[in-house]
Write a protein that holds these residues in place. Structure first.
Motif, PDB file in Angstrom:
ATOM      1  N   LEU A   8      11.321   2.622   2.769  1.00  0.00           N
ATOM      2  CA  LEU A   8      10.033   2.490   3.449  1.00  0.00           C
ATOM      3  C   LEU A   8       9.926   3.422   4.643  1.00  0.00           C
ATOM      4  O   LEU A   8       8.917   4.081   4.845  1.00  0.00           O
ATOM      5  CB  LEU A   8       9.879   1.051   3.970  1.00  0.00           C
ATOM      6  N   THR A  18       5.936   4.296  -7.658  1.00  0.00           N
ATOM      7  CA  THR A  18       7.204   3.614  -7.407  1.00  0.00           C
ATOM      8  C   THR A  18       7.878   3.353  -8.765  1.00  0.00           C
ATOM      9  O   THR A  18       7.277   2.743  -9.642  1.00  0.00           O
ATOM     10  CB  THR A  18       6.956   2.287  -6.684  1.00  0.00           C
ATOM     11  N   ASP A  66      -2.780   0.721   7.648  1.00  0.00           N
ATOM     12  CA  ASP A  66      -2.198   1.710   6.738  1.00  0.00           C
ATOM     13  C   ASP A  66      -0.812   2.155   7.165  1.00  0.00           C
ATOM     14  O   ASP A  66      -0.200   2.966   6.518  1.00  0.00           O
ATOM     15  CB  ASP A  66      -3.124   2.917   6.661  1.00  0.00           C
ATOM     16  N   ILE A  80       9.529   7.141   3.781  1.00  0.00           N
ATOM     17  CA  ILE A  80       8.208   7.497   3.273  1.00  0.00           C
ATOM     18  C   ILE A  80       7.178   7.449   4.399  1.00  0.00           C
ATOM     19  O   ILE A  80       6.304   8.299   4.498  1.00  0.00           O
ATOM     20  CB  ILE A  80       7.836   6.576   2.092  1.00  0.00           C
ATOM     21  N   PHE A 133      -0.959  -3.370  -8.726  1.00  0.00           N
ATOM     22  CA  PHE A 133      -0.035  -4.049  -9.623  1.00  0.00           C
ATOM     23  C   PHE A 133       0.000  -5.549  -9.351  1.00  0.00           C
ATOM     24  O   PHE A 133      -0.035  -6.367 -10.255  1.00  0.00           O
ATOM     25  CB  PHE A 133       1.364  -3.447  -9.466  1.00  0.00           C
ATOM     26  N   LEU A 172       1.647   8.511  -5.155  1.00  0.00           N
ATOM     27  CA  LEU A 172       3.005   7.991  -5.084  1.00  0.00           C
ATOM     28  C   LEU A 172       3.204   6.991  -6.213  1.00  0.00           C
ATOM     29  O   LEU A 172       2.365   6.117  -6.441  1.00  0.00           O
ATOM     30  CB  LEU A 172       3.234   7.309  -3.729  1.00  0.00           C
ATOM     31  N   LYS A 190       0.832  -1.206   0.000  1.00  0.00           N
ATOM     32  CA  LYS A 190       0.000   0.000   0.000  1.00  0.00           C
ATOM     33  C   LYS A 190       0.864   1.252   0.000  1.00  0.00           C
ATOM     34  O   LYS A 190       0.614   2.205  -0.729  1.00  0.00           O
ATOM     35  CB  LYS A 190      -0.915   0.007   1.222  1.00  0.00           C
ATOM     36  N   LEU A 191       1.874   1.239   0.846  1.00  0.00           N
ATOM     37  CA  LEU A 191       2.729   2.425   0.944  1.00  0.00           C
ATOM     38  C   LEU A 191       3.412   2.699  -0.386  1.00  0.00           C
ATOM     39  O   LEU A 191       3.553   3.852  -0.795  1.00  0.00           O
ATOM     40  CB  LEU A 191       3.776   2.211   2.043  1.00  0.00           C
ATOM     41  N   TYR A 192       3.842   1.667  -1.063  1.00  0.00           N
ATOM     42  CA  TYR A 192       4.504   1.848  -2.347  1.00  0.00           C
ATOM     43  C   TYR A 192       3.502   1.979  -3.496  1.00  0.00           C
ATOM     44  O   TYR A 192       3.899   2.065  -4.647  1.00  0.00           O
ATOM     45  CB  TYR A 192       5.453   0.663  -2.621  1.00  0.00           C
ATOM     46  N   ASN A 193       2.226   1.973  -3.113  1.00  0.00           N
ATOM     47  CA  ASN A 193       1.157   2.115  -4.096  1.00  0.00           C
ATOM     48  C   ASN A 193       1.270   1.041  -5.189  1.00  0.00           C
ATOM     49  O   ASN A 193       1.124   1.321  -6.374  1.00  0.00           O
ATOM     50  CB  ASN A 193       1.192   3.518  -4.708  1.00  0.00           C
ATOM     51  N   MET A 194       1.531  -0.182  -4.787  1.00  0.00           N
ATOM     52  CA  MET A 194       1.755  -1.256  -5.752  1.00  0.00           C
ATOM     53  C   MET A 194       0.771  -2.405  -5.530  1.00  0.00           C
ATOM     54  O   MET A 194       0.949  -3.500  -6.055  1.00  0.00           O
ATOM     55  CB  MET A 194       3.195  -1.788  -5.631  1.00  0.00           C
ATOM     56  N   PHE A 206      11.164   7.078  -6.441  1.00  0.00           N
ATOM     57  CA  PHE A 206       9.779   7.425  -6.132  1.00  0.00           C
ATOM     58  C   PHE A 206       9.457   8.823  -6.601  1.00  0.00           C
ATOM     59  O   PHE A 206      10.292   9.733  -6.513  1.00  0.00           O
ATOM     60  CB  PHE A 206       9.524   7.340  -4.622  1.00  0.00           C
TER      61      PHE A 206
END
Lengths: 98, 665
Positions: B184, B201, B136, B187, A95, B199, A88-92, B221
């Motif tokens: 990580l 990647t 989250d 961010i 994907f 965002l 989620k953090l890497y928005n992947m 990023f």
């Protein structure tokens, strides 16, 4: 880290246990690629992963990309809170779901 | 293992970082929300963990990892800083400190079950603090920041952009993961400052499976970031990333966006690098052995110079005398400077006691404040290292026995909060350290009773305050009514005294009942080279530290006759106890026709030393005596004279004590 492999015809299901971190990265890379080479469909169960850092993420990405290059099926069948939060953090997340 | 230089560096640095953590924690106690302090704390823990990983000290790495996890959450504001947490984290510092200590003692890493148990129990308490995972926000991150680094300035202006919208481009170097940092964490930390609106990647750089190194980082990023923070604050998020990260932070909707003035950025960046380098060059870590060797050489130089001086005096050639005296001046200069290199301010040692006083406050329920002054007074490094234990004893004594319980204090019209003061200053030829408290002071009658009980004094014997208070330095002497966890077993003050005396220092106590007590510690300014006054007894030479010499007299015939029976003389109408060095050192040669008295003063007490001849001033390089001669009374060291002769350095504090004792008998 421990990788449990379960093979059934061309389907290979890997369950990864423990930390997908830099300390296990080399071992994990080899295990993932070896298993991918010997199957036509790779399923990965991440529900037992206690920790994942960027090396773990990169390896997941690499295997997924490699699978599509080889025209093989790749799927993540379940997540742990840790792996999900990294994606989620890497928005992947999308994907890996596509 | 013991001699491994990498390990040594690890031990030194980790001890410093533990100290840093402790200081930060104590600071947090007064200002629990201070972000800089929290960051400093986090950085210290992170550095310990990182280097433990590199050196392969697993237990330290494992333990510090948990500590770091908790600190990360503190940093993200998920855990509130409370007194309990600080207490627990202080325990963590202690534990890490102990783990590191064991390494330096060269013990087997795995060997200590007690320590392991302690670590286990602390870890359990820590884990209780770690908030349950939220979807989250990954809570227990592996790694976060490293140390200062280089920043790439692309934006032309540093003025605040009002929109609060930023575009951040990050490109991490291949080694960033191996260096123990993880994008990580950056961010995650960034998301604390505002909202990550978008965002992407960048993963194009990940090479083919065959070439991909699983430990390298290939990611970049592009982040759209919404925040009220100014650019500086956002930059600070990445402050710790070492050279291995390219960062650009652009205000969105800015007209300059498409046209970054790279030319303008370059000199600025150079400026930054220059400033960084300059800072780096300010201090340099030197092996103490090298320093000692240098000082040793300077010592030899002083001796050689003394020799040249003697020769020049003998030859009586004017230009040679002139050159010799110019050389002497330079040598003296070099000597002073070399000695200064070994000098370090005592402040750091003092600061350590804040923790001690805090802990005692907690344990005893007394409210005690430690006031420190004179922290920039400099002392020889060797002395600083050895003064810690005695000071610890004294401070514990003050806190435990000196300071009364709060209600007792209030009843005496004293403020409820007790104060312990630590002070250091320079006084002719010595450094004085004072430990004082505003507690109840020493109890004369109790000391008297105890002394009689132990047979140190006889009933009816009257003692001055000073003599009375000096009794507390006798072995096995404690008047504490209750033995507590911290002190009161009577093994304190005599050890303190002995420790200080091995540093060629002395200690005394001043007390006013109900008002407080002050312990004065006097230490010599330098350890290695002194200005001395040389005397002769028989065929031998002795050196007396010059700053303790008050005057020289000829021993009158009357005193001389009398002195065979008594050991005091008349000095300007006052009684002067004296010691005959001839007798003390068992000199067999016949007495010369004239004898001299050198009056020395130490800690306010004058004593005469009877010698055969006076030879005048010398610079003496102190050489310690071998172990065999270590316990010889009256001599503290030796020195080599210009012509190669050995002279013994007299232990004036010891001699003054001896004279005092002989007088009493």
């Amino acid at each position: 880290m421990k990788v449990n492999a379960e093979k059934n015809n061309g389907l290979c299901r890997l369950q990864i246990e423990g930390e997908m971190t830099i300390s296990a990265a080399t071992e994990l890379k080899k295990s993932l690629l070896d298993n991918l080479a010997n199957c036509s469909e790779l399923e990965i169960d991440l529900s037992q992963v206690s920790e994942m850092d960027t090396t773990g993420f990169q390896l997941l990405f690499l295997v997924k990309r490699e699978a599509s290059l080889l025209n093989k099926v790749f799927r993540i069948i379940s997540h742990s809170p840790k792996t999900l939060s990294v994606l989620k953090l890497y928005n992947m997340k999308d994907f890996f779901e596509s | 293992m013991k001699t491994d230089p990498v390990l040594q560096t690890f031990i030194i640095e980790s001890s410093e970082n533990v100290q840093e953590m402790e200081n930060s924690l104590l600071q947090l106690e007064t200002s629990p929300d201070d972000e800089d302090t929290i960051n400093a704390l986090f950085r210290a823990a992170h550095t310990i963990k990182g280097s433990a990983g590199i050196v392969g000290i697993d237990n330290v790495e494992r333990f510090t990892h948990i500590v770091e996890n908790v600190l990360e959450q503190v940093r993200l504001g998920e855990i509130k800083v409370t007194g309990d947490l600080i207490g627990l984290l202080l325990k963590c510092c202690d534990h890490i400190g102990r783990l590191v200590d064991i390494l330096s003692e060269g013990e087997d890493k795995a060997g200590n079950p007690d320590l392991e148990f302690e670590g286990q129990s602390i870890m359990e308490q820590l884990t209780a603090y770690i908030v349950a995972d939220k979807d989250d926000l990954p809570s227990a991150q592996k790694d976060t920041q490293g140390v200062a680094g280089e920043r790439k300035e692309i934006s032309s202006d540093n003025r605040m952009v009002e929109t609060g919208n930023w575009h951040i481009s990050l490109k991490f170097s291949r080694d960033v993961l191996r260096d123990g940092m993880d994008p990580l964490s950056f961010i995650t930390y960034l998301s604390k400052l505002g909202e990550i609106a978008g965002l992407t990647t960048l993963h194009d750089a990940i090479p083919d499976a065959g070439e991909m190194d699983p430990e390298s980082c290939y990611l970049g990023f592009e982040i759209d970031f919404r925040s009220d923070s100014d650019k500086q604050t956002i930059e600070d998020v990445f402050e710790f990333v070492q050279e291995d990260c390219e960062i650009s932070i652009l205000p969105l909707h800015s007209e300059n966006k498409a046209d970054p003035p790279v030319v303008g950025a370059a000199p600025e960046k150079q400026e930054q690098i220059k400033a960084f380098k300059a800072k780096e060059a300010k201090t340099i870590r030197v092996d103490t052995n090298k320093l000692d060797q240098l000082i040793n050489m300077v010592g030899e130089l002083v001796i050689a110079n003394a020799n040249i001086d003697q020769q020049a005096q003998r030859i009586r050639d004017n230009s040679l005398l002139e050159s010799a005296s110019a050389l002497s001046r330079l040598v003296e200069d070099i000597r002073d400077r070399a000695m200064k290199v070994r000098m370090v301010p005592i402040g750091e040692t003092f600061n350590r006691f804040k923790r001690v006083v805090r802990d005692i406050s907690r344990n005893t329920g007394k409210d005690i404040e430690l006031v420190i002054s004179g922290g920039d007074t400099e002392l020889d490094k060797g002395v600083i290292e050895k003064i810690g234990d005695p000071l610890m004893h004294l401070i514990r004594n003050s806190a435990d026995h000196g300071i009364e319980e709060a209600d007792e204090r209030l009843a005496l019209n004293k403020p409820g909060k007790g104060t312990i003061r630590l002070n250091a200053f320079q006084e002719t030829g010595s450094i004085v350290i004072e430990v004082s408290d505003d507690g109840r002071g020493l109890n004369r009658s109790r000391i008297m009773n105890k002394a009689m009980e132990r047979g140190i004094i006889n009933p009816g014997q009257s003692l001055s305050d000073r003599e009375m208070y000096d009794l507390i330095f006798e072995p096995g002497f404690s008047t504490a009514q209750k033995v507590t966890k911290v002190s009161g077993r009577g093994v304190g003050m005599d050890v303190v005294k002995r420790n200080i005396e091995t540093l060629r220092g002395s200690v005394d106590v001043e007390s006013h009942e109900g008002v407080g007590a002050t312990v004065h510690i006097r230490l010599p300014l330098t350890m290695a080279i002194i200005d001395g006054f040389m005397v002769g007894v028989g065929p031998l030479f002795y050196v007396i530290p010059l700053d303790m010499v008050v005057e020289c007299l000829e021993l009158s015939e009357a005193d001389r006759q009398a002195s065979l029976k008594r050991n005091y003389a008349d000095l300007h109408g006052k009684v002067l106890p004296f010691l005959r060095l001839r007798d003390l050192f068992n000199e067999q040669n016949g007495r010369p026709p004239y004898e001299h008295v050198v009056v020395v003063q130490y800690a306010g007490r004058k004593t005469g030393l009877v010698v055969d001849e006076l030879h005048g001033e010398v610079q003496a390089v102190i050489k310690s005596l071998g172990r065999v001669y270590k316990d010889i009374k009256g001599v503290s060291g030796a020195t080599i004279l210009g012509d190669g002769t050995v002279a013994l350095i007299l232990d004036v504090p010891g001699l003054v004590q001896t004279a005092k004792r002989m007088r009493k008998v």
